[in-house]
Structure formats: structure tokens, C-alpha cells
Scaffold this motif. Structure first.
Motif, PDB file in Angstrom:
ATOM      1  N   ALA A 158      86.153  24.178  -8.167  1.00  0.00           N
ATOM      2  CA  ALA A 158      86.778  23.186  -7.460  1.00  0.00           C
ATOM      3  C   ALA A 158      86.156  23.140  -6.021  1.00  0.00           C
ATOM      4  O   ALA A 158      86.551  22.226  -5.589  1.00  0.00           O
ATOM      5  CB  ALA A 158      88.328  23.420  -7.280  1.00  0.00           C
ATOM      6  N   LEU A 159      85.775  24.230  -5.493  1.00  0.00           N
ATOM      7  CA  LEU A 159      85.112  24.293  -4.192  1.00  0.00           C
ATOM      8  C   LEU A 159      83.967  23.284  -4.070  1.00  0.00           C
ATOM      9  O   LEU A 159      83.271  22.821  -5.228  1.00  0.00           O
ATOM     10  CB  LEU A 159      84.688  25.627  -3.850  1.00  0.00           C
ATOM     11  CG  LEU A 159      85.654  26.531  -3.745  1.00  0.00           C
ATOM     12  CD1 LEU A 159      84.914  28.017  -3.378  1.00  0.00           C
ATOM     13  CD2 LEU A 159      86.670  26.367  -2.423  1.00  0.00           C
ATOM     14  N   PRO A 160      84.013  22.496  -2.867  1.00  0.00           N
ATOM     15  CA  PRO A 160      82.872  21.765  -2.697  1.00  0.00           C
ATOM     16  C   PRO A 160      81.203  22.417  -3.087  1.00  0.00           C
ATOM     17  O   PRO A 160      81.398  23.663  -2.623  1.00  0.00           O
ATOM     18  CB  PRO A 160      82.853  21.280  -1.379  1.00  0.00           C
ATOM     19  CG  PRO A 160      84.234  21.362  -0.782  1.00  0.00           C
ATOM     20  CD  PRO A 160      84.724  22.481  -1.641  1.00  0.00           C
ATOM     21  N   GLU A 161      80.593  21.866  -3.448  1.00  0.00           N
ATOM     22  CA  GLU A 161      79.202  22.753  -3.885  1.00  0.00           C
ATOM     23  C   GLU A 161      78.639  23.619  -2.525  1.00  0.00           C
ATOM     24  O   GLU A 161      78.273  24.609  -2.698  1.00  0.00           O
ATOM     25  CB  GLU A 161      78.021  21.618  -4.456  1.00  0.00           C
ATOM     26  CG  GLU A 161      77.029  22.488  -4.875  1.00  0.00           C
ATOM     27  CD  GLU A 161      76.044  21.735  -5.701  1.00  0.00           C
ATOM     28  OE1 GLU A 161      74.901  22.007  -5.861  1.00  0.00           O
ATOM     29  OE2 GLU A 161      76.366  20.577  -6.041  1.00  0.00           O
ATOM     30  N   ALA A 162      78.812  23.117  -1.300  1.00  0.00           N
ATOM     31  CA  ALA A 162      78.054  23.574  -0.327  1.00  0.00           C
ATOM     32  C   ALA A 162      78.926  25.046   0.129  1.00  0.00           C
ATOM     33  O   ALA A 162      78.532  25.895   0.627  1.00  0.00           O
ATOM     34  CB  ALA A 162      77.954  22.757   1.015  1.00  0.00           C
ATOM     35  N   GLU A 163      80.188  25.154  -0.370  1.00  0.00           N
ATOM     36  CA  GLU A 163      81.245  26.169  -0.223  1.00  0.00           C
ATOM     37  C   GLU A 163      81.086  27.102  -1.126  1.00  0.00           C
ATOM     38  O   GLU A 163      81.844  28.232  -1.075  1.00  0.00           O
ATOM     39  CB  GLU A 163      82.485  25.502   0.227  1.00  0.00           C
ATOM     40  CG  GLU A 163      82.599  24.787   1.350  1.00  0.00           C
ATOM     41  CD  GLU A 163      84.262  24.344   1.585  1.00  0.00           C
ATOM     42  OE1 GLU A 163      85.099  24.904   1.227  1.00  0.00           O
ATOM     43  OE2 GLU A 163      84.245  23.459   2.429  1.00  0.00           O
ATOM     44  N   ARG A 164      80.396  26.928  -2.516  1.00  0.00           N
ATOM     45  CA  ARG A 164      80.571  27.866  -3.646  1.00  0.00           C
ATOM     46  C   ARG A 164      79.525  28.821  -3.334  1.00  0.00           C
ATOM     47  O   ARG A 164      78.748  28.667  -2.574  1.00  0.00           O
ATOM     48  CB  ARG A 164      79.861  27.131  -4.632  1.00  0.00           C
ATOM     49  CG  ARG A 164      81.166  26.120  -5.323  1.00  0.00           C
ATOM     50  CD  ARG A 164      80.589  25.578  -6.702  1.00  0.00           C
ATOM     51  NE  ARG A 164      81.283  24.240  -6.825  1.00  0.00           N
ATOM     52  CZ  ARG A 164      80.724  23.232  -7.652  1.00  0.00           C
ATOM     53  NH1 ARG A 164      79.622  23.409  -8.284  1.00  0.00           N
ATOM     54  NH2 ARG A 164      81.575  22.221  -7.899  1.00  0.00           N
ATOM     55  N   PRO A 165      79.989  30.301  -3.791  1.00  0.00           N
ATOM     56  CA  PRO A 165      79.250  31.392  -3.756  1.00  0.00           C
ATOM     57  C   PRO A 165      77.787  31.159  -4.252  1.00  0.00           C
ATOM     58  O   PRO A 165      77.775  30.479  -5.240  1.00  0.00           O
ATOM     59  CB  PRO A 165      79.760  32.626  -4.457  1.00  0.00           C
ATOM     60  CG  PRO A 165      81.462  32.056  -4.456  1.00  0.00           C
ATOM     61  CD  PRO A 165      81.134  30.417  -4.392  1.00  0.00           C
ATOM     62  N   LYS A 166      76.849  31.631  -3.602  1.00  0.00           N
ATOM     63  CA  LYS A 166      75.347  31.248  -4.080  1.00  0.00           C
ATOM     64  C   LYS A 166      74.981  32.602  -4.826  1.00  0.00           C
ATOM     65  O   LYS A 166      74.223  32.589  -5.835  1.00  0.00           O
ATOM     66  CB  LYS A 166      74.472  31.349  -2.830  1.00  0.00           C
ATOM     67  CG  LYS A 166      74.798  29.984  -2.054  1.00  0.00           C
ATOM     68  CD  LYS A 166      74.673  28.613  -2.699  1.00  0.00           C
ATOM     69  CE  LYS A 166      75.007  27.434  -1.886  1.00  0.00           C
ATOM     70  NZ  LYS A 166      76.153  26.709  -2.311  1.00  0.00           N
ATOM     71  N   THR A 167      75.610  33.505  -4.685  1.00  0.00           N
ATOM     72  CA  THR A 167      75.354  35.098  -5.386  1.00  0.00           C
ATOM     73  C   THR A 167      76.527  35.701  -5.873  1.00  0.00           C
ATOM     74  O   THR A 167      77.611  35.360  -5.316  1.00  0.00           O
ATOM     75  CB  THR A 167      74.642  36.055  -4.653  1.00  0.00           C
ATOM     76  OG1 THR A 167      75.362  36.284  -3.360  1.00  0.00           O
ATOM     77  CG2 THR A 167      73.248  35.259  -4.052  1.00  0.00           C
ATOM     78  N   ALA A 168      76.409  36.500  -6.673  1.00  0.00           N
ATOM     79  CA  ALA A 168      77.696  37.383  -7.225  1.00  0.00           C
ATOM     80  C   ALA A 168      77.282  38.628  -7.689  1.00  0.00           C
ATOM     81  O   ALA A 168      76.263  38.972  -8.129  1.00  0.00           O
ATOM     82  CB  ALA A 168      78.078  36.623  -8.343  1.00  0.00           C
ATOM     83  N   ALA A 169      78.348  39.508  -7.306  1.00  0.00           N
ATOM     84  CA  ALA A 169      78.268  41.002  -8.048  1.00  0.00           C
ATOM     85  C   ALA A 169      79.405  41.277  -8.875  1.00  0.00           C
ATOM     86  O   ALA A 169      80.553  40.803  -8.546  1.00  0.00           O
ATOM     87  CB  ALA A 169      78.033  41.975  -6.742  1.00  0.00           C
TER      88      ALA A 169
END
Length: 122
Positions: free
Chosen positions: A63-74
Motif C-alpha cells: 500500500a506504500l507509494p512505490e517510492a517509499e517501498r523498501p528496495k531490499t530485504a533481509a
């Protein structure tokens, strides 16, 4: 019988209850293998099974705007029949939201790739 708070503990305890025809309510213990044995006296009282525990969090990310979504994850985890399906579900759903097929862990001054264990190594 009222179960405990772990799939590891509920798995054998529910088998004893089922063998003796006793109702077994488990307030936690959502590992998928808890529900594949065809038990008739097992009742699950947790809000969701393990593969759906992360759904609310993933929906928030989507639901976050695309620019605010995390780009990486662990995804730190342990070898546990409950934790593993939660993490696998989160990885699959979040990967779709990010459009990536590899996971990354950002550390100060470094960038480490963590290959998804379900994908062939590249």
C-alpha cells in the motif's frame, strides 16, 4: 485439552489427544504440518496459519507509494516449522511487490546478495 504456544510442542501433544479422542485447542502453533494429519479433534485458535501470518505486513508494504517501498530485504530466521513458512510467505509476497527475484541485505559500506533458496543459483 488446551495446547501450548509452539508447533513443536503442539504436534506431539495433539497426537496424544487425538489418539485418546480428546478435544485439543491450540492457541498458537500454525505450522502447516499441524493440519495435514486429518485430525478430527484439533481446533486452531490462532488468528492465521503460518503462511498467512505476514499478510497484514505485506499488505502494508504494497500500500506504500512505490517510492517509499523498501528496495531490499533481509529475512533472518531459524530452522522452525512455524517460522519457516512465515518467512517463505513474506519473501514470496514481498518479492512480488518489489518485482525482484533476489534478496539483498544492506550493511554500512557493503552490499551482500542473499540468493533465494528456492531459485537456482545464478
Amino acid at each position: 485439552m488446551l495446547g501450548t504456544f509452539s508447533s513443536l510442542l503442539n504436534y506431539p501433544a495433539s497426537a496424544v489427544a487425538e489418539k485418546n479422542g480428546m478435544t485439543f485447542v491450540e492457541p498458537a502453533g500454525g505450522a502447516p504440518n499441524m493440519f495435514t494429519r486429518g485430525f478430527k479433534h484439533l481446533f486452531f485458535a490462532q488468528p492465521a496459519t503460518a503462511p498467512h501470518q505476514a499478510d497484514v505486513f505485506v499488505d502494508y508494504l504494497k500500500a506504500l507509494p512505490e517510492a517509499e517501498r523498501p528496495k531490499t530485504a533481509a529475512y533472518p530466521t531459524q530452522d522452525d516449522p512455524f517460522a519457516t513458512p512465515v518467512i517463505e510467505s513474506m519473501q514470496k509476497q514481498a518479492r512480488g511487490a518489489r518485482g525482484e527475484d533476489r534478496l539483498h541485505l544492506d550493511l554500512p559500506g557493503r552490499h551482500h546478495e542473499l540468493p533465494d533458496h528456492r531459485q537456482p543459483a545464478r
